[in-house]
Design an enzyme around this catalytic site. Structure first.
Site, PDB file in Angstrom:
ATOM      1  N   TYR A  36      22.314  10.403  14.972  1.00 32.23           N
ATOM      2  CA  TYR A  36      22.970  11.638  14.538  1.00 32.23           C
ATOM      3  C   TYR A  36      23.831  12.205  15.678  1.00 32.23           C
ATOM      4  O   TYR A  36      23.477  12.114  16.856  1.00 32.23           O
ATOM      5  CB  TYR A  36      21.956  12.682  14.056  1.00 32.23           C
ATOM      6  CG  TYR A  36      20.982  13.188  15.086  1.00 32.23           C
ATOM      7  CD1 TYR A  36      21.285  14.291  15.887  1.00 32.23           C
ATOM      8  CD2 TYR A  36      19.737  12.579  15.250  1.00 32.23           C
ATOM      9  CE1 TYR A  36      20.382  14.770  16.815  1.00 32.23           C
ATOM     10  CE2 TYR A  36      18.826  13.054  16.178  1.00 32.23           C
ATOM     11  CZ  TYR A  36      19.153  14.149  16.964  1.00 32.23           C
ATOM     12  OH  TYR A  36      18.262  14.626  17.883  1.00 32.23           O
ATOM     13  N   GLY A  57      14.934  17.677  26.186  1.00 34.70           N
ATOM     14  CA  GLY A  57      15.704  17.751  24.949  1.00 34.70           C
ATOM     15  C   GLY A  57      15.073  18.562  23.841  1.00 34.70           C
ATOM     16  O   GLY A  57      15.550  18.547  22.698  1.00 34.70           O
ATOM     17  N   HIS A  93      14.482  25.755  16.960  1.00 35.74           N
ATOM     18  CA  HIS A  93      15.737  26.080  16.283  1.00 35.74           C
ATOM     19  C   HIS A  93      15.584  26.058  14.771  1.00 35.74           C
ATOM     20  O   HIS A  93      14.615  25.512  14.217  1.00 35.74           O
ATOM     21  CB  HIS A  93      16.859  25.129  16.714  1.00 35.74           C
ATOM     22  CG  HIS A  93      16.669  23.704  16.315  1.00 35.74           C
ATOM     23  ND1 HIS A  93      16.904  23.239  15.034  1.00 35.74           N
ATOM     24  CD2 HIS A  93      16.275  22.611  17.030  1.00 35.74           C
ATOM     25  CE1 HIS A  93      16.665  21.939  14.980  1.00 35.74           C
ATOM     26  NE2 HIS A  93      16.275  21.533  16.182  1.00 35.74           N
ATOM     27  N   CYS A 113      11.964  18.456  18.484  1.00 35.31           N
ATOM     28  CA  CYS A 113      12.176  19.897  18.437  1.00 35.31           C
ATOM     29  C   CYS A 113      11.182  20.564  17.495  1.00 35.31           C
ATOM     30  O   CYS A 113      10.557  19.910  16.655  1.00 35.31           O
ATOM     31  CB  CYS A 113      13.599  20.206  17.976  1.00 35.31           C
ATOM     32  SG  CYS A 113      14.872  19.741  19.175  1.00 35.31           S
ATOM     33  N   ASN A 141      11.151  22.819  14.466  1.00 39.94           N
ATOM     34  CA  ASN A 141      12.032  23.271  13.388  1.00 39.94           C
ATOM     35  C   ASN A 141      11.446  24.493  12.698  1.00 39.94           C
ATOM     36  O   ASN A 141      10.255  24.498  12.340  1.00 39.94           O
ATOM     37  CB  ASN A 141      12.214  22.172  12.340  1.00 39.94           C
ATOM     38  CG  ASN A 141      13.054  21.005  12.820  1.00 39.94           C
ATOM     39  OD1 ASN A 141      13.328  20.084  12.051  1.00 39.94           O
ATOM     40  ND2 ASN A 141      13.494  21.021  14.068  1.00 39.94           N
TER      41      ASN A 141
END
Length: 391
Positions: A302, A317, A321, A339, A341
């Protein structure tokens, strides 16, 4: 008559030479007295003696050690130390008239000139003149301090000093660093690399305190002929105590204020089935906040993916979010690339509450903390952290 005039002129010349000697000094910085006895033994020498540190003719003098001019058996009547170009060094004579001391640092690679006068207890004057030079560094190294002045940060924010070049003499640097707080806090410096030293407390900072940091690095020898270029300081405030806790199997991101839970948001974390995609265990901190961020990871196929309300908490990284596109899994499955989410409304709500420096504690993962990051202060035990100090 011709012979007698010749003898008279010779006598005048000898007197002029004696007067010139009265305005000079010895190599050790001691003034030669005015009115010294002549060749015929007449007249007593003045009792006053002026000395200086650095001594006259000294080379490679420190720019930090104050210049001092002292008189014995008398009092200073005038004292001036001037740099190249004639600029006077700031300084003051003590009320008793016995000592003059400079009150500002000297410059690198400069020549300084003494001009001091004193009157002895016998009423006779003496003078001191001469020069000395200061060190000329092979390299001047600049340092920066973080957090910056007047910032408000979270309770996990370390103090970070970064150098433009590697430092060899770590002990010398640590001696030049100081941290002061409103309340007593146990803390220590730890070197994360040859060019970065951080200060963190044993536990998170107490909330709502002020932290003042001085890095008095000008004139400090860093090793290998390098010296600090300038002093740097900062004064910042620690905000309220807010901690994020994520136990990855729970699919919940919990927010605590002063130890009490105030929010719980459903989340999706790193894919459980692939360890490299797990959200790594460890204690991190919010490093930056971006209302809109672009995510790229060619390894996982991506690029140019725009997500809102992004709070970075690791240089590995990881972010907290918004990912409304993953709403079906949020609160149910872990399927991200590491991450945390959140749903858009929750991400905005958390974003608005967060401070840079807030702790983020991750547990329940199969992946350990990435220690290659330069923001890893809280992933050391206290004993391990203290071992990173200068030896």
């Amino acid at each position: 008559m011709i012979g007698r005039r010749t003898v008279f002129k010779a006598a005048l010349a000898a007197g002029a030479a004696l007067a010139a000697a009265a305005c000079s000094s010895t190599n050790d910085g001691t003034a030669l007295p005015t009115g010294a006895a002549g060749a015929d033994g007449g007249g007593a020498q003045p009792v006053a003696k002026i000395t200086a540190e650095p001594a006259v003719n000294a080379k490679d003098a420190s720019v930090l050690t104050p210049v001092t001019v002292k008189v014995a058996d008398g009092k200073l009547t005038e004292c001036k130390v001037t740099a190249d170009g004639g600029k006077a060094v700031k300084g003051d004579t003590a009320p008793d008239g016995l000592t003059w001391t400079s009150s500002e640092p000297l410059g690198y690679g400069k020549t300084y000139t003494y001009a001091a006068k004193a009157t002895g207890s016998d009423g006779k004057p003496v003078e001191l003149t001469g020069t000395f030079t200061t060190i000329s560094p092979a390299k001047q190294v600049r340092a920066t301090l973080n957090p910056a002045d007047n910032q408000q940060v979270g309770v996990a924010m370390p103090v970070s000093v970064k150098f433009a070049s590697p430092v060899k003499d770590r002990k010398a640097v640590e001696k030049a660093l100081s941290v002061k707080t409103d309340k007593e806090v146990e803390g220590a410096w730890g070197w994360l690399s040859d060019s970065q030293v951080d200060y963190r407390p044993k536990e998170y900072w107490p909330q709502n305190i002020t932290v003042s940091v001085e890095a008095k690095l000008y004139g400090v020898e860093l090793g290998g002929g390098a010296y600090g270029k300038a002093d740097v300081t900062t004064k910042f405030k620690i905000g309220r105590n807010q901690v994020v806790k994520v136990n990855t199997p729970d699919h919940q991101m919990r927010v605590y204020r002063n130890g009490a839970q105030v929010k719980s948001y459903p989340c999706a974390n790193g894919l459980d089935a692939e360890v490299d995609r797990n959200t790594p265990n460890g204690t991190y901190m919010i490093m930056s906040k971006e209302p809109s961020a672009i995510f790229d990871n060619a390894r996982y196929g991506y690029t140019n993916v725009n997500k809102k309300w992004a709070c970075r908490f690791s240089n590995h990284g990881e972010f907290i979010h918004e990912n409304q596109d993953n709403a079906a899994n949020i609160g149910k499955n872990n399927n991200s690339h590491g991450c945390v989410n959140l749903l858009e409304a929750d991400a905005k709500d958390y974003f608005d509450s967060a401070l840079v420096g807030d702790p983020v504690e991750i547990t329940g993962s199969q992946l350990g903390a990435p220690m290659a990051s330069d923001v890893k202060d809280w992933n050391y035990s206290w004993s391990a952290w203290k071992s990173l100090g200068a030896k």
